[in-house]
Design a protein around this motif. Structure first.
Motif, PDB file in Angstrom:
ATOM      1  N   UNK A 156     -17.496  30.921  18.856  1.00  0.00           N
ATOM      2  CA  UNK A 156     -17.490  29.470  19.064  1.00  0.00           C
ATOM      3  C   UNK A 156     -18.236  29.110  20.342  1.00  0.00           C
ATOM      4  N   UNK A 157     -18.030  29.883  21.375  1.00  0.00           N
ATOM      5  CA  UNK A 157     -18.728  29.631  22.644  1.00  0.00           C
ATOM      6  C   UNK A 157     -20.227  29.841  22.496  1.00  0.00           C
ATOM      7  N   UNK A 158     -20.624  30.923  21.845  1.00  0.00           N
ATOM      8  CA  UNK A 158     -22.056  31.186  21.633  1.00  0.00           C
ATOM      9  C   UNK A 158     -22.738  30.083  20.835  1.00  0.00           C
ATOM     10  N   UNK A 159     -22.046  29.622  19.786  1.00  0.00           N
ATOM     11  CA  UNK A 159     -22.623  28.599  18.915  1.00  0.00           C
ATOM     12  C   UNK A 159     -22.427  27.189  19.467  1.00  0.00           C
ATOM     13  N   UNK A 160     -21.624  27.082  20.527  1.00  0.00           N
ATOM     14  CA  UNK A 160     -21.312  25.795  21.147  1.00  0.00           C
ATOM     15  C   UNK A 160     -20.675  24.838  20.137  1.00  0.00           C
ATOM     16  N   UNK A 161     -19.671  25.370  19.423  1.00  0.00           N
ATOM     17  CA  UNK A 161     -18.926  24.586  18.436  1.00  0.00           C
ATOM     18  C   UNK A 161     -17.436  24.849  18.653  1.00  0.00           C
ATOM     19  N   UNK A 162     -16.584  23.965  18.151  1.00  0.00           N
ATOM     20  CA  UNK A 162     -15.139  24.244  18.229  1.00  0.00           C
ATOM     21  C   UNK A 162     -14.783  25.455  17.363  1.00  0.00           C
ATOM     22  N   UNK A 163     -13.719  26.127  17.722  1.00  0.00           N
ATOM     23  CA  UNK A 163     -13.305  27.309  16.960  1.00  0.00           C
ATOM     24  C   UNK A 163     -12.977  26.942  15.516  1.00  0.00           C
ATOM     25  N   UNK A 184     -27.224  30.384  17.299  1.00  0.00           N
ATOM     26  CA  UNK A 184     -27.285  30.196  15.847  1.00  0.00           C
ATOM     27  C   UNK A 184     -26.809  31.434  15.107  1.00  0.00           C
ATOM     28  N   UNK A 185     -26.306  31.191  13.900  1.00  0.00           N
ATOM     29  CA  UNK A 185     -26.068  32.282  12.961  1.00  0.00           C
ATOM     30  C   UNK A 185     -27.446  32.663  12.432  1.00  0.00           C
ATOM     31  N   UNK A 186     -27.674  33.952  12.166  1.00  0.00           N
ATOM     32  CA  UNK A 186     -28.965  34.357  11.620  1.00  0.00           C
ATOM     33  C   UNK A 186     -29.328  33.470  10.436  1.00  0.00           C
ATOM     34  N   UNK A 187     -30.548  33.011  10.422  1.00  0.00           N
ATOM     35  CA  UNK A 187     -31.011  32.013   9.453  1.00  0.00           C
ATOM     36  C   UNK A 187     -30.693  32.372   8.003  1.00  0.00           C
ATOM     37  N   UNK A 188     -30.932  33.592   7.610  1.00  0.00           N
ATOM     38  CA  UNK A 188     -30.771  33.986   6.208  1.00  0.00           C
ATOM     39  C   UNK A 188     -29.391  34.550   5.880  1.00  0.00           C
TER      40      UNK A 188
END
Length: 131
Positions: free
Chosen positions: A34-41, A73-77
């Motif tokens: 969540x921290x890496x993606x900068x989103x809530x858990x 980001x999560x890997x694109x594919x």
């Protein structure tokens, strides 16, 4: 259903995940993702439920292989590959095993190849599993 039946979506770590052919470079717990993606858990939990991320229990904690989350980001594919694997009858443990099985025609494993210029080839191979 048992862990070995295709289509079983278990979050517990069966022995097949604990003994991956090749270990991920590291494991991230959900707050770290969540921290890496900068989103809530809660968003990370939703991504797992939606099949955009794959998580398994390791040492009692849900974890995600570190290389599947590139920067912010999560890997694109990755979501597409996970969908193809699940459509082919793979459960989460089997999908993770497939992603971390070395392939001499790719640079390492499909998981590693997803972050490079071989991502389309990984998707093609995952799609072929359904036939």
């Amino acid at each position: 259903m048992s862990d070995s039946q295709p289509g079983t979506r278990l979050r517990e770590t069966p022995s097949s995940v604990q003994d991956l052919p090749e270990e991920p470079s590291g494991w991230l717990d959900l707050p770290d993702v969540a921290e890496r993606l900068d989103v809530p858990i809660t968003k990370v939990h939703q991504m797992i439920r939606d099949g955009a991320l794959i998580a398994v229990r390791r040492e009692g904690v849900l974890r995600i292989p570190a290389e599947l989350v590139a920067g912010r980001n999560v890997l694109k594919h990755l979501p597409g590959v996970l969908t193809l694997l699940h459509d082919a009858g793979y459960n989460d443990a089997e999908a993770l095993r497939w992603l971390y099985t070395p392939d001499t025609s790719l640079p390492g494993t499909p998981a590693v190849a997803l972050s490079g210029d071989r991502a389309t080839e990984v998707k093609r191979r995952a799609q072929a599993l359904g036939f």
